[in-house]
Scaffold this active site. Sequence first.
Site, short mmCIF file in Angstrom:
data_model
loop_
_atom_site.label_atom_id
_atom_site.label_comp_id
_atom_site.label_asym_id
_atom_site.label_seq_id
_atom_site.Cartn_x
_atom_site.Cartn_y
_atom_site.Cartn_z
N HIS B 133 -7.27 -4.53 -0.98
CA HIS B 133 -8.43 -4.01 -0.27
C HIS B 133 -9.55 -3.75 -1.25
CE1 HIS B 133 -10.45 -0.51 1.98
NE2 HIS B 133 -10.87 -1.62 2.52
N HIS B 153 -7.10 4.22 0.46
CA HIS B 153 -7.41 4.13 1.88
C HIS B 153 -6.15 3.86 2.71
CE1 HIS B 153 -11.01 2.75 -0.46
NE2 HIS B 153 -11.44 3.85 0.12
#
Lengths: 429, 207
Positions: B133, B153
């Site tokens: 990510h 995250h």
Amino acid sequence: MARRAMATAGRKVFPDHWSFLLGEIAAYSLVVLFGTGIALAFVFDASDARVVYDGDYEPLAGVEMSRAYRSVVDLSLGGTAGLALRQTHHWAALVFVGAIALHACRVFFTGAFRRPRRLNWSIGVTLLALALLTGFAGVALPDDVLGGTGARIGYASVLSVPVVGPGLAFWVFGGEFPGAQMVNRLWLFHVFVLPLAIAGAFGSHLWLLWRQTHTQMPGPWRRDRSIAGDRLWPRHLARTSALFAVVVAVLGALGATVQVNPVWLHGPFDEGAATVPAGPDWFLMWIEGALRIVPAVGVELGSFEVPSPFFVGVALPLAFFALLYAWPLIEERATGDRAEHHTLERPADRPVRAALGSTALSVLAVLGLAANHDYLGSVLGVSIEDMTAAFRLLLVVVPPSVGAVVFVLARQRSGARRPAGARRRAPAA
Amino acid sequence: PVEEERHARPPLPGGGPGDAGRRRALVLAGAGALVVAAGALRWLLGASRRAEGALSSTAWRPGVPLVDEQGRRVSASSGAPGAVVTVWPEGHLGDDDAQAVLVHLGPGQAVTGPGRQEWTASGFVAYSRLCTHMGCPVALYQVEANVLVCPCHQATFDVLRGARPVLGPARRPLPQLPLAVDGAEGVLVAGGDFSAPVGPGYWGRRR
């Protein structure tokens, strides 16, 4: 000659309202930032060179770290108000952005951005953007795990830019992450480039404000042609000096008593290190929350891709700021009002603007809260999966509801203010 | 408090937009800025191609031994099921993009992946430790669920299914590092570089 200029300046009239103090609080926080920042620059060692810790703090004994990290640990745990200085600087930054945000809200909801102040609105939006960037760079300077992780997020965001992302990221960081002299490069931005830009923008902001005179709240005897308030000398200067003293005192008290960013607990940044919970300062939580809950939407075009961090980490903030910059033009188009205004509106006098502004603020609030969804999940005993789903639901449901409620309330309030029996003017929308 | 007439503002210096000379200066400045921007863009394009070259590979090569944070080689018969170790290529300890997570699978656990039957060794499997990510080290391992979780995250990757993302904002699985056992010493070595460029996505990653 200079005496006459000063006498003229001293007679300048400044309207008075409690909400006008917000901009001043931001300004005085900036002064504290510069003052504490200069003091910190004398003790901070902006070097990535590796050293082994041999100070008094036992948990870090023998740990390898950068000279930057060591200088911040030594400053924090050294004993002569070093920690208070560092924390005052950090608190001043948190208050600075908060005051700007509140001040921007006041300007927005009262319509102070209308002609002739559209340029000054743009300068203000620029100041907000610069403040966010400066804060982001500043947190990475102590080179601890949390700051370094933040730098990673910044790197990945720049990397995700289509076509030129990799070149841009390597240019900013001096190579593949962590790059060459990461702390030093960020330091140059945080201490020279960005503060100079802020000083220039802020100076223009004040200069325009001085020339154009400050707006004033509406009242039964106030008209656009006149300005009512206190003269700079002595009343307004006295009041604003007192506020300056209060801001310095409060920031100093916060810095001396409330802990913020205890880098010695995080440990030095090193390539393999990670920390939980991880997150930025409050004013970047809207982006962090979006990165967590927005479903991953990347775009693949043959052998090229636009990864999801671009849409959420770059395009979203850019779109938000583009909207801010464009707002005076958008509203002018919608209302057809191209006249100059020096008298403010009560927020309820413009139900549509009030509703749209509240909707935007609630989006930011939901996203900001979502930035802590792992921590909230552990406190409430809810899984990450469910927290993510809950926040996605909130993001879709809360803002329009808030907007609708504000619209209805504003309509009622501005309706109630009109004296009974008066002819209805053109709808204030 | 006082009330007085707001003074008419003196015009801003330099005249208004109807000033022809000023407009010409603006046009020239704009043209100059465009030339500079075009030059910068050309440089950026070249710099991006070079950067993508650096991003597409790490220091892992066939036969390079895995070492832990202390630089010690990892024995193929070491570790307990469920154990997780951060490893680097020998000689490149601390290289950010080369960091990998070595997972010791439990008895009866296997990693399913097309064309990667030879990539595990002695019950070990290794993946890139950089989240696909935004590149944070995927440092959290939930043993019961056999998932690696990224602290930034909360991207979650299924270790038993080629580290493909099952939750969170990541879209691509963690690149896998092929493993082999060095017969002579019984230590784990790499079978080559990662299966894909590591870390966050970028424009030409799939080239």
